[in-house]
Design an enzyme around this catalytic site. Structure first.
Site, PDB file in Angstrom:
ATOM      1  N   PRO A 124       0.846  -1.430   0.059  1.00  0.00           N
ATOM      2  CG  PRO A 124      -0.749  -1.614   1.640  1.00  0.00           C
ATOM      3  CD  PRO A 124       0.443  -2.035   1.243  1.00  0.00           C
ATOM      4  CG  HIS A 125       2.428   2.883  -3.255  1.00  0.00           C
ATOM      5  ND1 HIS A 125       2.344   1.566  -3.620  1.00  0.00           N
ATOM      6  CD2 HIS A 125       2.874   3.624  -4.109  1.00  0.00           C
ATOM      7  CE1 HIS A 125       2.410   1.433  -4.906  1.00  0.00           C
ATOM      8  NE2 HIS A 125       2.511   2.681  -5.424  1.00  0.00           N
TER       9      HIS A 125
END
Ligand code: ZN
Ligand code: ZN
Ligand code: ZN
Length: 341
Positions: free
Chosen positions: A174-175
């Site tokens: 996740p980013h």
């Protein structure tokens, strides 16, 4: 003053469409990523923990030190970090660039910034995080936005998040991304102009009118707290689109009071969670639309977040006319989502 040629061939370039005025970015270095050459599929993009570039220490996972680091007691015990993107569309050149001409066209070097906001856990994305964790993400967006907007070359700061292969997330960890651009992007420009002309005509903020109508009609509202509201817009552009607004009229995201971060996190997290639960973890993009950082007068604007689950594929009718075709009405989409709240 228009220059005739560009100065730095290593920096990506923006070119403006002569007819529509829209800007496109050309960043050839980005195709060095092997994923770009092959067919995108979920398996391939499901980066394993072992191969994940974000798992090493903050210092090792980027060319330079993180530009922002939230940690517990020591450096290795980090919870969130922001690093420069290794494959930037916009690069920091240290000086502002001028628009130059190529034949009848206008172009500008892609001077700006491209950063990545990384949360610690390899698998747990925003929909599955605690409210405290999402609040930290909001705090990071806010802090970094305020640092970047003062750069005199920056005209707009875009914060967005891609989740899942269909949404263009090339690393499954996740980013989010923060991009600072030397021009105001066309979509933002259109949104600014449209809301300005509505206000000139009606003497009221178009988004305040929309929020008022949604509260009255009630059919499409999903979540609401003291400061924020999330609903499926009456005119949605994709199936199950969700928009989040501060209830109070505010033009700039960066002026959100710190006391409201957890309330923003609350509606954002719940909106992503209901999509996750209802549509079986769909790919999605979300982004913040806020007034430009160009020191212009944008008091009429009302900042917001737009969430676009990847439920449509553009066919000929959408490409040829620009008119999206929805397979579920916004009212029914809201009704369906509410069953999972
Ligand atoms: Zn990872
Ligand atoms: Zn407003
Ligand atoms: Zn918008």
């Amino acid at each position: 003053m228009l220059k005739k040629t560009r100065q730095n061939k290593n920096v990506p370039e923006l070119r403006q469409d002569l007819v529509t005025g829209e800007w496109v970015a050309i960043a050839e270095k980005r195709v060095e990523r092997p994923q770009e050459f092959v067919k995108r599929d979920a398996e391939l993009l499901n980066t394993s923990f072992k191969k994940c570039p974000f798992e090493t220490s903050p210092q090792a996972s980027a060319k330079e030190k993180p530009v922002l680091l939230y940690k517990n007691k020591n450096e290795t015990d980090w919870t969130l970090q922001i690093v420069l993107n290794l494959y930037p569309v916009f690069t920091h050149t240290g000086q502002c660039k001028d628009i130059f001409q190529v034949g009848p066209y206008f172009a500008i070097e892609g001077a700006g910034l491209h950063e990545i906001v990384i949360t610690r856990d390899h698998k747990r994305h925003l929909a599955l995080m605690s409210n405290g964790e999402v609040t930290e993400v909001v705090r990071a967006y806010h802090q970094r936005y305020n640092e970047i907007k003062n750069d005199e070359c920056v005209k707009y700061v875009s914060i967005f998040h891609n989740h899942g292969p269909e949404a263009g997330a090339s690393i499954s960890h996740p980013h989010s991304q923060i991009v600072a651009t030397p021009v105001v992007p066309s979509d933002v420009h259109r949104s600014l102009e449209g809301s300005k002309s509505y206000e000139d005509k009606n003497k009221k903020c178009v988004h305040c009118i929309i929020i008022g109508w949604e509260k009255e009609d009630k059919k499409r509202i999903l979540f609401e707290n003291d400061s924020f509201i999330a609903f499926v817009p009456f005119v949605s552009r994709v199936n199950f689109e969700i928009q989040i607004f501060p209830k109070e009229h505010r033009s700039n995201f960066e002026e959100t009071p710190k006391e409201q971060f957890s309330q923003l996190a609350d509606v954002l997290r719940k909106s992503l969670r209901v999509l996750y639960d209802t549509l079986d973890n769909p790919s999605y993009n979300f982004f913040i639309h806020t007034a430009p950082a160009d020191h212009g007068e944008h008091k009429h604007y009302h900042w917001h977040i737009e969430i676009f689950p990847k439920t449509n594929t553009w066919g000929g009718i959408e490409l040829g006319t620009g008119m999206e075709v929805l397979m579920i009405s916004p009212e029914n989409a809201a009704k369906y989502l509410k069953k999972h709240i």
